[in-house]
Design an enzyme around this catalytic site. Structure first.
Site, PDB file in Angstrom:
ATOM      1  N   ASP A 211       0.321  -1.031   0.165  1.00  0.00           N
ATOM      2  CA  ASP A 211       0.148  -0.007   0.145  1.00  0.00           C
ATOM      3  C   ASP A 211       0.592   1.005  -0.122  1.00  0.00           C
ATOM      4  OD1 ASP A 211      -3.349   0.823   0.580  1.00  0.00           O
ATOM      5  OD2 ASP A 211      -2.214   1.572   2.046  1.00  0.00           O
ATOM      6  N   GLU A 276       1.915  -1.073  -4.704  1.00  0.00           N
ATOM      7  CA  GLU A 276       0.727   0.211  -5.233  1.00  0.00           C
ATOM      8  C   GLU A 276       1.438   1.530  -5.820  1.00  0.00           C
ATOM      9  OE1 GLU A 276      -3.031   2.812  -4.011  1.00  0.00           O
ATOM     10  OE2 GLU A 276      -1.867   2.869  -2.436  1.00  0.00           O
TER      11      GLU A 276
END
Ligand code: NOJ
Length: 550
Positions: A211, A276
């Site tokens: 993330d 990401e």
């Protein structure tokens, strides 16, 4: 002597994800196994056959950790546990085993940029400046005027700092105040995460989706970012973000050091680091993929591109030109953070390009989404589908009273529409849960939307996506790094995006008129219109795409 692939000089360079097809599972909305209205690991295990049937080979599961759910799991309170609403470590182990039985790799979401404010580290850190965990986070005194220490803003809007009256200091959070940023300059944080990674690797997982991979390192002096646009307190969150040149809060060289270190941790496990990498400049993506850190990084431009051949081609070309190893580009049109493509590409009521207005808008949106997905599936790199793309789902309907996304005050800002539960079966509830009340409403799904209705229907979205995945997996040329654009008479082909991969051609009509693909003939490998055999009448209708072997 027969050639042994493993002895091939290049084989060392070939990794399992180079021919993988990914599938994102948003755990809360995939399948509810225990009847509480929220998706969970039991439900996922029961529905693994759907993913295997589609032909995907990698499942990315969004966060399953204990969490107060301020951001639906992207606020982690324990990196080595399973939230009881999703199951426990035993069912997690079963997931890994059952996935592996079906040839599916399991990639877990790791959230290292920030923790929950309920994580024991932050609870302790907040107890005061003498806490052993204070330096796990980024605390600073107020500016001379009492305001935040610098001008950084949160991705979710407003300042990236929250004042803690007890200690008279601010702490940094690039997302919600309930998501304090960790200080990756503190070696103790890096050590703690090595243990977290090994905890999951030792349970047999195959990789991590990381993330906010672009933002983990921060400028050592926490310098303010140059302001490049007007500031408006009431503007949508991305406009506030775009008011600054983010040279000090994200994309710091120290971030690359973290991934070099992680690369060494995961290497003995042959595990994937999938970032990401939320950037919109292909040069920035290239910097995040230097070859010895992240193995793959997502390219996000295609989640925002409009229905324009020029824009689509540019959005595909940019990372291909800049990223050194093209196989490290992650391609996706959709995720749990973005409007679903058939909604995005449905013509507006006053659409002048198609003249169709909103009539059959969703169908046209679906066809456009499949055509673009075909273009992505022909590229070097890792293509990843988001749950429900294979069913051609539009955004689910969520009334104002049922909105759940903390950053979604209204329909244009909310991520709820792409997060409504999966429709599995025909009939009320669509087989997502035995509960009548699900955490988000089912969103107005019809029987035709369901996996059950589509699985055996050769004309369904599911059948088309399954055929596309198969074409990708069975066409070795598509996995090679080389690609050349096909133009007409040396000029860009109006409304067509077409490229060649060895003897294979991938082409899409991104316009509103039929187009003759003069000079392209051969055998159809995949056609969005369900054509097969020879590509003898090489005409592409609007929003159609083909893969042809010459
Ligand atoms: C990206 C995740 O995909 C999104 O859902 C989340 O809100 C932010 N990162 C913050 O963790």
């Amino acid at each position: 002597m027969t050639e042994n692939f493993d002895d091939h000089p290049d084989a060392v360079d070939v990794r399992w994800w180079h021919d993988a097809v990914g599938y994102e599972v948003y755990i809360r909305s995939f399948a509810d196994g225990d009847g509480d209205g929220i998706g969970d690991l039991h439900g996922l295990v029961e529905r693994l056959d759907h993913i295997a049937d589609l032909g995907a080979t990698l499942v990315w599961v969004t966060p399953i950790y204990p969490s107060p759910m301020a951001d639906f799991g992207y606020d982690v309170a324990d990196y080595c546990g399973v939230n009881p609403i999703y199951g426990d470590l035993d069912v997690f182990d079963r997931l890994v085993a059952e996935a592996h039985d079906r040839g599916l790799k399991v990639v877990v979401d790791i959230v290292p940029n920030h923790t929950s404010d309920q994580h024991p580290w932050f609870v302790d850190a907040r107890s005061g400046p003498d806490s052993d965990y204070r330096d796990y986070y980024i605390w600073r005194d107020p500016a001379p005027d009492g305001g935040p220490p610098n001008n950084w803003v949160s991705y979710f809007g407003g300042p990236a700092w929250t004042f803690d009256p007890a200690s008279n200091q601010y702490y940094l959070h690039l997302f919600l105040p309930e998501q304090p940023d960790l200080d990756w300059a503190n070696p103790a944080v890096a050590d703690a995460f090595d243990d977290v990674l090994r905890f999951w690797l030792d349970r047999g997982i195959d990789g991590f989706r990381i993330d906010v991979a672009q933002a983990m390192g921060k400028d050592g002096q926490l310098r303010s970012n140059p302001q490049i646009g007007p500031w408006d307190d009431t503007a949508p969150r991305w406009q506030q973000w775009d008011a600054f040149d983010h040279r000090h809060d994200i994309l710091q060289p120290s971030t690359l050091d973290i991934f070099r270190r992680w690369n060494k941790v995961v290497e003995p496990y042959d595990a994937l680091l999938l970032g990401e990498t939320y950037v919109f400049d292909a040069g920035d993506l290239a910097r995040l993929l230097p070859g010895e850190g992240l193995h793959v990084g997502f390219w996000f431009e295609l989640m925002h591109v409009g229905w324009s051949a020029q824009d689509v081609r540019n959005a595909i070309a940019a990372p291909l030109e800049r990223v050194a190893d093209r196989r490290s580009i992650g391609w996706a049109l959709a995720s749990h953070d973005e409007q679903r493509p058939p909604t995005r590409f449905a013509p507006a009521a006053d659409d002048t390009q198609t003249g169709e207005g909103s009539r059959d808008g969703a169908d046209l949106g679906r066809r456009r989404a499949l055509a673009l997905t075909t273009l992505l599936f022909g590229l070097p790199g890792l293509p990843v589908l988001y749950q429900g793309e294979e069913l051609g789902l539009v955004d689910g309907e969520v009334s104002d009273e049922r909105r759940a996304d903390p950053v979604g005050a209204d329909v244009t800002l909310s991520r709820d529409g792409c997060r409504t539960p999966m429709p599995w079966d025909r009939g009320p509830g669509h087989g997502f849960s035995t509960a009548t009340d699900t955490w988000l409403p089912m969103g107005g799904r019809t029987d035709d939307d369901s996996a059950a209705a589509q699985r055996d229907d050769p004309t369904s979205s599911f059948s088309a996506y399954r055929a596309l995945v198969k074409a990708r997996r069975e066409t070795p040329e598509l996995l090679e790094p080389d690609l050349s654009w096909l133009d007409r008479d040396g000029e860009t082909w109006p409304h067509v995006v077409a490229y060649e991969r060895g003897s294979v051609v991938v082409a899409a009509n991104i316009g509103s008129e039929p187009i003759e693909l003069t000079g392209i003939d051969g055998t159809i490998v995949f056609s969005t219109a369900g054509r097969s055999g020879e590509f003898v009448d090489p005409t592409l209708e609007p929003a159609d795409a083909v893969i042809v072997r010459r």
